[in-house]
Design an enzyme around this catalytic site. Structure first.
Site, mmCIF file in Angstrom:
data_model
loop_
_atom_site.group_PDB
_atom_site.id
_atom_site.type_symbol
_atom_site.label_atom_id
_atom_site.label_comp_id
_atom_site.label_asym_id
_atom_site.label_seq_id
_atom_site.Cartn_x
_atom_site.Cartn_y
_atom_site.Cartn_z
ATOM 1 N N PRO A 84 0.881 -1.182 -0.119
ATOM 2 C CA PRO A 84 0.075 0.129 -0.206
ATOM 3 C C PRO A 84 0.935 1.333 -0.045
ATOM 4 O O PRO A 84 0.323 2.337 -0.318
ATOM 5 C CB PRO A 84 -0.692 -0.266 1.308
ATOM 6 N N GLU A 111 1.963 -8.043 8.775
ATOM 7 C CA GLU A 111 2.362 -6.355 8.779
ATOM 8 C C GLU A 111 3.319 -6.028 7.595
ATOM 9 O O GLU A 111 3.803 -5.017 7.467
ATOM 10 C CB GLU A 111 3.210 -6.180 10.209
ATOM 11 N N ARG A 149 -4.044 -8.582 -20.418
ATOM 12 C CA ARG A 149 -4.659 -7.900 -21.507
ATOM 13 C C ARG A 149 -3.942 -7.124 -22.595
ATOM 14 O O ARG A 149 -4.188 -6.952 -23.756
ATOM 15 C CB ARG A 149 -5.598 -6.851 -20.963
ATOM 16 N N ASP A 164 -10.721 0.672 -25.255
ATOM 17 C CA ASP A 164 -10.893 0.590 -23.678
ATOM 18 C C ASP A 164 -10.726 1.830 -22.851
ATOM 19 O O ASP A 164 -10.052 2.685 -23.519
ATOM 20 C CB ASP A 164 -9.942 -0.515 -22.883
HETATM 21 N N1 SAM Z 1 1.527 -2.872 7.390
HETATM 22 C C1 SAM Z 1 1.378 -2.627 5.928
HETATM 23 C C2 SAM Z 1 1.268 -0.900 6.103
HETATM 24 O O1 SAM Z 1 0.650 -0.234 6.933
HETATM 25 O O2 SAM Z 1 1.627 -0.389 5.246
HETATM 26 C C3 SAM Z 1 0.284 -2.995 5.681
HETATM 27 C C4 SAM Z 1 0.342 -4.375 5.647
HETATM 28 S S1 SAM Z 1 -0.756 -5.568 4.580
HETATM 29 C C5 SAM Z 1 -1.814 -5.734 5.987
HETATM 30 C C6 SAM Z 1 -0.196 -7.035 4.058
HETATM 31 C C7 SAM Z 1 0.200 -6.971 2.770
HETATM 32 O O3 SAM Z 1 -0.920 -7.018 1.682
HETATM 33 C C8 SAM Z 1 1.340 -5.934 2.241
HETATM 34 O O4 SAM Z 1 2.634 -6.596 2.675
HETATM 35 C C9 SAM Z 1 1.291 -5.984 0.607
HETATM 36 O O5 SAM Z 1 1.894 -7.013 0.147
HETATM 37 C C10 SAM Z 1 -0.300 -6.163 0.485
HETATM 38 N N2 SAM Z 1 -1.194 -5.114 0.391
HETATM 39 C C11 SAM Z 1 -2.024 -4.568 1.142
HETATM 40 N N3 SAM Z 1 -2.566 -3.592 0.578
HETATM 41 C C12 SAM Z 1 -2.129 -3.309 -0.522
HETATM 42 C C13 SAM Z 1 -2.276 -2.409 -1.444
HETATM 43 N N4 SAM Z 1 -2.999 -1.465 -1.409
HETATM 44 N N5 SAM Z 1 -1.618 -2.472 -2.774
HETATM 45 C C14 SAM Z 1 -0.900 -3.671 -3.119
HETATM 46 N N6 SAM Z 1 -0.517 -4.574 -2.089
HETATM 47 C C15 SAM Z 1 -1.239 -4.510 -0.811
#
Ligand code: SAM
Length: 247
Positions: A84, A111, A149, A164
């Site tokens: 994220p 995490e 795609r 698209d």
């Molecule tokens: N503790 C992290 C933070 O606050 O930035 C979030 C960890 S999340 C619960 C667990 C995993 O989900 C991340 O390591 C990532 O690989 C994936 N993930 C969660 N949200 C994502 C997003 N918006 N885009 C891509 N991957 C995501």
């Protein structure tokens, strides 16, 4: 294209075996190599995660299983960590990634992953939007689907790609199929006129109108030609008159 995916729950990627991505796999346009991080545990208990040094809640995926798995990946190509905290994915990035022969995607859980893995292996961190998922597997599915795609031969009709949304920095607009009259709601006259030029103009005007309504941010960046401006003005006037007629 060959894509390696390192994940705690690689089975979540099973949905890629359906539809366009499934066909791409069958046609060998796409090869996915799924690596289960649980196959590279830290200890005899099978753990892959550990407590964070910061003392915060939750667990962090240890660097050990990921580096063990990474060392076995032959053609890594570009390495992406889905997070994220990464740069938000968009169509331009998708098209850029679709030109690569090899790609490796690391999916986090809990995490997240130990920062030293990011420092050692990762070329780019990508987010699929400003919200937090429980794991990167669904994000990897989204990323791979959007890339596929754009691979030559993946879509039956090449034109769907250029028509698209986002292909021309605008949205595609409305779609209709039979029946011409569905419970009193009619397909726009232009689309059933049999006049190709009229259909073409309607599609341009409708796409611009939809973009203006739904994504004013995209619309404000468009450089419209004089013809496009006239088509849009005519379309907007027709919409106003339609609404007046409804009222
Ligand atoms: N503790 C992290 C933070 O606050 O930035 C979030 C960890 S999340 C619960 C667990 C995993 O989900 C991340 O390591 C990532 O690989 C994936 N993930 C969660 N949200 C994502 C997003 N918006 N885009 C891509 N991957 C995501």
């Amino acid at each position: 294209m060959k894509i390696n995916v390192l994940a705690v729950f690689p089975q979540i990627l099973d949905s890629l075996h359906y539809g366009v991505t499934g066909t791409a796999i069958e046609k060998n346009i796409l090869e996915i190599h799924r690596i289960d991080l649980k196959d590279y545990p830290l200890n005899s208990y099978g753990s892959i995660d550990d407590k964070p040094f910061s003392g915060s809640e939750g667990m962090v995926i240890s660097p050990i299983p990921i580096s063990k798995a990474m060392n076995l990946v032959k053609n890594k190509g570009k390495v992406i960590y889905l997070s994220p905290q990464g740069k938000t994915l968009n169509q331009k990035k998708v098209e850029e990634l679709a030109t690569l022969n090899d790609l490796t995607i690391i999916c986090g859980r809990y995490e997240g992953i130990d920062q030293r893995i990011v420092d050692e292996y990762v070329d780019e961190e990508i987010s699929i939007g400003d919200y937090v998922l429980s794991g990167g597997e669904i994000a990897a599915t989204v990323l791979i689907d959007s890339i596929v795609r754009n691979l030559p031969g993946a879509l039956g009709n090449k034109k769907s790609l250029t028509n698209d949304s986002f292909s021309d920095d605008r949205l595609k607009g409305h779609s209709y199929t039979r029946p011409r009259d569905f419970e009193g709601r009619k397909v726009p006259d232009e689309l059933v006129s049999g006049n190709h030029e009229l259909v073409k103009e309607w599609k341009i005007a409708n796409s611009l109108w939809v973009t203006k309504q739904k994504r004013p941010d995209l619309f404000s960046n468009l450089q419209l030609s004089e013809k496009e401006m006239i088509l849009l003005q005519k379309y907007e006037l027709a919409q106003k008159n339609l609404r007046k007629g409804d009222g």
